[in-house]
Enzyme design. Structure first.
Site, mmCIF file in Angstrom:
data_model
loop_
_atom_site.group_PDB
_atom_site.id
_atom_site.type_symbol
_atom_site.label_atom_id
_atom_site.label_comp_id
_atom_site.label_asym_id
_atom_site.label_seq_id
_atom_site.Cartn_x
_atom_site.Cartn_y
_atom_site.Cartn_z
ATOM 1 N N ASP B 51 -56.492 -50.592 7.247
ATOM 2 C CA ASP B 51 -57.924 -50.710 8.056
ATOM 3 C C ASP B 51 -58.821 -49.740 7.514
ATOM 4 O O ASP B 51 -59.847 -50.108 7.954
ATOM 5 C CB ASP B 51 -56.983 -50.495 8.995
ATOM 6 C CG ASP B 51 -56.080 -51.133 9.536
ATOM 7 O OD1 ASP B 51 -56.407 -52.471 9.749
ATOM 8 O OD2 ASP B 51 -54.965 -51.618 10.169
ATOM 9 N N HIS B 142 -81.781 -38.548 9.427
ATOM 10 C CA HIS B 142 -81.466 -39.762 8.520
ATOM 11 C C HIS B 142 -81.110 -40.943 9.375
ATOM 12 O O HIS B 142 -82.014 -40.638 10.400
ATOM 13 C CB HIS B 142 -80.137 -38.836 8.302
ATOM 14 C CG HIS B 142 -78.741 -39.395 7.916
ATOM 15 N ND1 HIS B 142 -78.870 -40.166 7.260
ATOM 16 C CD2 HIS B 142 -77.579 -40.031 8.407
ATOM 17 C CE1 HIS B 142 -78.064 -40.657 5.829
ATOM 18 N NE2 HIS B 142 -76.792 -40.407 7.201
ATOM 19 N N ASP B 196 -77.665 -35.156 -2.028
ATOM 20 C CA ASP B 196 -77.629 -36.662 -1.831
ATOM 21 C C ASP B 196 -77.503 -37.262 -2.579
ATOM 22 O O ASP B 196 -78.717 -37.268 -2.759
ATOM 23 C CB ASP B 196 -78.149 -36.686 -0.235
ATOM 24 C CG ASP B 196 -77.923 -38.390 0.545
ATOM 25 O OD1 ASP B 196 -77.132 -38.749 -0.296
ATOM 26 O OD2 ASP B 196 -77.588 -39.077 1.523
ATOM 27 N N ALA B 234 -74.587 -49.805 14.724
ATOM 28 C CA ALA B 234 -73.785 -48.935 15.926
ATOM 29 C C ALA B 234 -74.952 -47.829 16.260
ATOM 30 O O ALA B 234 -75.630 -47.396 17.270
ATOM 31 C CB ALA B 234 -73.223 -49.255 16.880
ATOM 32 N N SER B 365 -84.186 -47.730 4.677
ATOM 33 C CA SER B 365 -82.449 -46.661 4.391
ATOM 34 C C SER B 365 -82.463 -45.685 5.530
ATOM 35 O O SER B 365 -83.720 -44.411 5.454
ATOM 36 C CB SER B 365 -82.283 -46.240 3.136
ATOM 37 O OG SER B 365 -81.536 -45.750 2.786
ATOM 38 N N GLY B 366 -81.432 -44.730 4.775
ATOM 39 C CA GLY B 366 -81.243 -43.289 5.977
ATOM 40 C C GLY B 366 -81.347 -42.197 4.441
ATOM 41 O O GLY B 366 -81.020 -41.017 4.709
ATOM 42 N N HIS B 367 -81.099 -43.049 3.570
ATOM 43 C CA HIS B 367 -81.656 -41.607 2.613
ATOM 44 C C HIS B 367 -82.490 -41.185 1.826
ATOM 45 O O HIS B 367 -82.848 -42.427 0.986
ATOM 46 C CB HIS B 367 -80.233 -42.131 1.183
ATOM 47 C CG HIS B 367 -78.855 -42.081 2.369
ATOM 48 N ND1 HIS B 367 -78.166 -41.738 2.330
ATOM 49 C CD2 HIS B 367 -78.292 -43.178 2.733
ATOM 50 C CE1 HIS B 367 -76.794 -41.823 2.975
ATOM 51 N NE2 HIS B 367 -76.521 -43.325 3.545
#
Lengths: 556, 556
Positions: B51, B142, B196, B234, B365-367
Site C-alpha cells: 500500500d 508550489h 528541488d 485533491a 506543474s508545481g515545480h
C-alpha cells in the site's frame, strides 16, 4: 471488379478497435472473405504472466470456405504477429510486399509452418484477385519499410485501407507515399476510407525520418571520443540504416545486440532493404580489438524492457557488454505509453555508471498527424470514413478531424470490434455483431489461461496465499493429520510468528467445531475454515490473502 | 546562531534521492539533529500488494536523544505521509506552516496520535531554534498552499532547502515566493543550497497557476449547456479555488466527490485557505434538484486510479454519479509517469458514454523548470549545490543547469540516500554511510512484507501455484493419503484436464520412487516432487508455476 447495383459489402473488424494492437479485419462480399492483417497485442498490466494476446477468429473458422486470403499491410507485430497462431486454423494464402513477407516467413519458420502456408509477394501497384475482391497494394511510408495501403475493389465499391502510415516526402528508403494513386482512386470514387488513427490527437505533421539522421550526424560529431550506443526499435530498418550511414562516415565499426535486432537486420540485409558496406559489422566479441571511439553499438531495449540488451547492460547483467564511463547512449525512440517508468529506470542506471544519455530529437513517429490525415481524406474523398487503429479516443479524434473537413457525423463510423458494418451507396450501418475477443498465450498454451485464472493470479499477486491442509478418514471423518498451514507471498514468516500461531489455532478451532457438529460435507468444512480464518486476518492486519483449504481423504 | 570556526555540519538524506518520493533528510551538528520532511512513497509496479512505502529511520532511532524536531516544508504525501509511522518510534515535535500542519493533524487523528505528538505552527519569516540549529521558514509557491523553503542556520553556515517550489509571480492564494529574502540570505553567504530537481530536465519557466484559471473560464464559457466534471489533485487547493470561482461566476453549484478531496477541502476551508460563498456547495444527492448546466462536480481520479471517484463514474461503478451524454469532463492534471495507460483508459470509457473530454492547457506543474532553478541559484549563490528531490537523471540535470552558471563539478554534490555529507567552508565530502531503505506497509502490517515475500508474489502472479499434498505415516513413512494436486492461477482446469492428469501421474511416480528407495527425509521427497513436476511442465507447456509440495504427518 465491376460494380454491382445495390450491392453491399460488409466490413467486420475482428480486433484493432478500442486498442492499439491486434489488427485484423474481415471484409466480406457474398461468398468471399478477405482478411486485412493478422496482428497480436502485448498483454496489459493486469494480464499477469501472459506473453501475447491473439484475436479470437471464430468468425473466420465458421466461414472457412469463404476465406480467400490474408492481405498484410506491413511487418509490425500488431499486424503480423498472430499469423502462426491463426493460420493453424485458417490456413489460406498470405499476400504481402517483400520485406513484410520476409518477416512473416521468419515467424512461420519458428513455428515450423513454412511449408504448409501458401504465400505470394506483391509489388506496389500490383493487384491480387481474391474471390469477388481485387486488392491493389499502394506505396506508403511508415516506421518500417515496404508498408502498403490497400485499395480493395468490391462489387459495392472501392474501400481504401491506409494501413499504418505517415507522409514522408524524404524517406530514407524508397519513394514517398503514392499520393498520386490515392488521388486517382479518389477521382474514380471511393466508398469508404479506413484510416490510421494512432496520432489523430496530435496537430500538425509528423517529421521525416531523415530529420533523425541529421540528429545522428550531430551526435556522432559531438561525441567523437566516446563509444556510441544507440537503442531503437528493431523493426525500424531505416533508422538502423541511418545509424550505419553515420558510422561509416565517421569510421566506426558497427556491432549489433539483441535477438530481434540481429534477426531483423539479417532479414532486411538479405532482401536488400539495408545496405551495409563490407567490413562494417563486427561481432560483439571483437569490440575489444577497437577503442571506444571506433565503435557504434546498435541494441534493443529502447523501451526499457527488462530482458532487452540495453537494460541488461545498464543493470550490469549483460554477458558481453558493460557500460563504461564516458559512453554516449542514445534512446532513438519515445516510450510507448506504459513504459515511461522502465525507460526512466534504465536512464538512471546508465547515468550512475557514468554514461551520457541523449533522448531529444532522436525519434520521429511512424504515424500520420492531423494535417496528414486531412491530406489523405482530401485525396481519397471517400463517401464514408471509418477510423481504425486506435483506442476510442483516437478514433473520435479522427472523426473530429474528418468533420472539420465538412463531413457530417452520419458519414463517419466509429465501429467496435465485432461489429458487422454493411456499406453501400445508400447507407452505412451496423447490421450484426460477431464473436471477437482476446485469447491469451502463456508459454506454449493458447487459450488455457482465461479470466478466472487471471483473477486468481491478481489475488495471489496482491495478497499471497495461505494453504490449510488436513487429512480426514474417509468413513468416520476422523482427523488423521493436520491442520497444517503453509503460506507463500503472504507475510515474512519470521516477522509474523505470533500471527501464524494464532491463525493455526483459529483453524484448529474451526475443524474441531465441524467435527463436533458432525459436519461431513467437506465443502462445508472448507467454507467454515475459509470464513473463520479470513475474518481473523482482516481484523488483525487488514489483508485478504487467498485462503485455500485442502482436505485429503485417507482410508485406514 | 554564531558561526563557529572550522565547524562542519552533516547532511544525511535518509530518502528522496534516486526517486521522487519518501523525502526525509537529517541535518546534524554535534549533539543536534533536525529532520527536514518525513514523506512516504507509493509502491512501484513490482511491489505487489504493497500500500505504502516508508523510510527506514534506524539512524534516527539510534540517535534518538539528539533529534530535536521535524521541520516540514509542505503538506504533500511525499513530505508528510510517513509522519504517523515514523513518530511511533521518533516522537519529537513537528514544525510547519498552518495548512501543512492542518493536513498533518488530520493524518495524526486517523492514527489516534493527535494527543501524543507535540506540534507548533510557524509563520513565514519566523524561526524556531532546535538545539544548535535555527530554522527560518520562507514563503515559496508550489501546487499546494503554504509551502516553505527553509533557511537552516548552523554553526558551520547557512543551508537553504527550497522544499518543492516554483516561482509564481501571480499566485492564486497569498504572495509570490519571497525572492527578496532569498537574495538577502545570499548576500549574507550561504554554505549549501538543497534545491528541488523534479523539473530540472525541462527548459524554460513553469507557468503561473492563474493560467489554468483562464482555461477554466474558457471551458465554462464554451460549455454552458453541459454538466462540467473536473478531476484534479485533491491537495491542489488553489486549483479547487479557481474552479469554485468560475462556478460562482457562471452560477453553478459545486459538488465534491472522492474521500481525499472532501477531506482536504474541509481542512482548507476551516483554515481559510479556500473561500467558498455560502450556498455554493451541495451534496451529491442534491444534484437531482438541478439541471446539468447548473452543476460543477469536482472529483478525485485525475490519475486514472481505479478506485477513485472519476474512474468509478467512467466504469459505471459509482454509487451516486453516472456519466451522461453531453457531460464535459476536464482532466486538470497531467499523468504522473506510470499512470498514462490508466488515464487513457478512463478517457476512453468517458468518451464511449458520450462525454466530451478536455485535457489541454488544464494543468501547470508545481515545480521549478531550468530558468527558475537558475534564478534561485543567482539569488542564493551557495558555495555548494546539493540537488535533491529527484531520480538520478533529475539530479544530474540540475547539476548541468548549475554548472552552466559557472559552478565547477566539485561544488555540485550528487548524493545518495544514506550518504553522510560533511560540509564546511573548506570542503564538502561524503564521510560515511548510514542504513536507509524502504519499509513496506501492507494493510496494518509495517515491515512484515519483505523482498522474499515480494518475489513469491511475483512468481505467483506470473505463473500461479501448484500444490501437491500427501500424508505419510510418521514412523513407517507409508503413504496414507494423496498425492493430490490443487492449482490456483495456473491454468483453466477444464481446458487442461489431460495436462493435470499427467501431472498427477508424474507426482505419483515421484512419490512411489521415493518410498521404494526408502527415502525418509521429507525435504528430499519434496525436492524430488518439485524437480520432476517442474521438468514435465516446462517441457510440456513452457511454464514455471510455483510448485509447493506439502507432506502431512499422521500417526495411526
Amino acid at each position: 471488379m465491376k460494380k454491382a447495383e445495390n450491392a453491399s459489402v460488409r466490413i467486420i473488424p475482428l480486433g484493432g478497435l478500442e486498442q492499439i494492437g491486434m489488427n485484423i479485419t474481415a471484409i466480406e462480399y457474398d461468398d468471399s472473405i478477405i482478411v486485412v492483417d493478422c496482428g497480436l497485442s502485448f498483454p496489459e498490466e493486469d494480464m499477469l504472466g501472459i506473453d501475447l494476446v491473439i484475436p479470437d477468429v471464430t468468425y473466420l473458422k465458421e466461414n472457412l470456405n469463404k476465406v480467400k486470403g490474408f492481405v498484410i499491410t506491413h511487418g509490425h507485430e500488431d499486424h503480423i504477429g498472430a499469423i502462426p497462431y491463426v493460420l493453424k486454423d485458417v490456413n489460406v494464402p498470405i499476400y504481402a510486399t517483400k520485406l513484410t513477407m520476409g518477416l512473416i516467413e521468419s515467424k512461420l519458420k519458428e513455428h515450423n509452418m513454412l511449408k504448409s502456408v501458401k504465400r505470394k509477394v506483391v509489388k506496389y501497384g500490383q493487384s491480387v484477385t481474391l474471390g469477388d475482391f481485387r486488392v491493389e497494394f499502394i506505396r506508403t511510408n511508415h516506421s518500417i519499410a515496404d508498408a502498403a495501403a490497400l485499395a480493395i475493389y468490391s462489387p459495392a465499391g472501392i474501400i481504401v485501407h491506409t494501413g499504418d502510415f505517415k507522409v514522408d516526402y524524404t524517406p530514407v528508403y524508397g519513394d514517398p507515399i503514392d499520393l498520386q494513386r490515392l488521388g486517382e482512386l479518389g477521382k474514380k470514387g471511393v466508398l469508404a476510407l479506413m484510416c490510421d488513427s494512432t496520432n489523430a490527437l496530435r496537430p500538425g505533421f509528423t517529421m521525416s525520418e531523415k530529420t533523425v539522421g541529421a540528429t545522428f550526424e550531430k551526435i556522432f560529431n559531438d561525441n567523437k571520443n566516446s563509444r556510441i550506443i544507440i537503442a531503437t526499435f528493431a523493426s525500424n530498418v531505416d533508422r538502423v540504416q541511418q545509424i550505419i550511414n553515420s558510422a561509416v562516415k565517421y569510421g566506426r565499426k558497427v556491432c549489433v545486440e539483441g535477438r530481434s535486432m540481429v534477426n531483423i537486420i539479417e532479414v532486411a540485409e538479405d532482401l536488400d532493404y539495408l545496405k551495409i558496406p563490407d567490413g562494417t559489422l563486427i561481432e560483439t566479441d571483437e569490440m575489444k580489438n577497437y577503442t571506444p571511439e571506433q565503435i557504434v553499438l546498435i541494441t534493443t531495449g529502447s523501451q526499457g524492457e527488462s530482458m532487452a540488451a540495453l537494460s541488461r547492460m545498464a543493470a550490469n547483467l549483460h554477458r558481453k557488454v558493460s557500460i563504461q564511463l564516458g559512453d554516449c547512449v542514445v534512446f532513438s525512440s519515445t516510450p510507448i505509453p506504459g513504459n515511461e517508468k522502465s525507460v526512466a529506470k534504465v536512464i538512471n542506471e546508465l547515468g550512475m555508471k557514468g554514461a551520457k544519455v541523449i533522448f531529444q530529437d532522436t525519434h520521429v513517429s511512424g504515424h500520420a498527424c492531423q494535417e496528414e490525415i486531412k491530406l489523405i481524406y482530401s485525396l481519397v474523398k471517400p463517401k464514408y470514413s471509418i477510423p481504425v487503429h486506435g483506442e476510442y479516443r483516437h478514433l473520435v479524434a479522427q472523426r473530429d478531424v474528418v468533420m472539420s473537413l465538412g463531413y457530417d457525423k452520419d458519414h463517419v463510423i466509429i465501429a467496435k470490434s465485432g461489429d458487422v458494418l454493411e456499406l453501400n451507396d445508400e447507407h452505412a450501418q451496423v447490421v450484426d455483431h460477431v464473436q471477437t475477443g482476446a485469447i491469451f498465450v502463456d508459454g506454449l498454451g493458447v487459450g488455457d489461461v482465461g479470466n478466472i485464472v487471471l483473477r486468481d493470479r491478481q489475488n495471489l499477486a496482491e495478497n499471497g496465499i495461505i494453504i490449510v491442509v488436513l487429512t480426514l478418514e474417509k468413513y468416520t471423518g476422523q482427523l488423521i493429520a493436520g491442520p497444517d498451514i503453509v503460506t507463500r507471498g503472504f507475510v515474512y514468516v519470521r516477522e509474523a510468528e505470533e500471527l501464524l500461531d494464532e491463525a493455526r489455532a483459529i483453524v484448529s478451532d474451526s475443524v474441531e467445531k465441524c467435527l463436533d457438529k458432525n459436519i461431513t460435507d467437506w465443502s462445508k468444512i472448507k467454507n467454515i475454515i475459509k470464513d473463520d480464518l479470513s475474518e481473523y486476518l482482516w481484523k488483525k492486519i487488514k489483508r485478504n490473502p487467498v485462503i485455500l483449504p485442502i482436505i485429503m481423504e485417507a482410508q485406514i
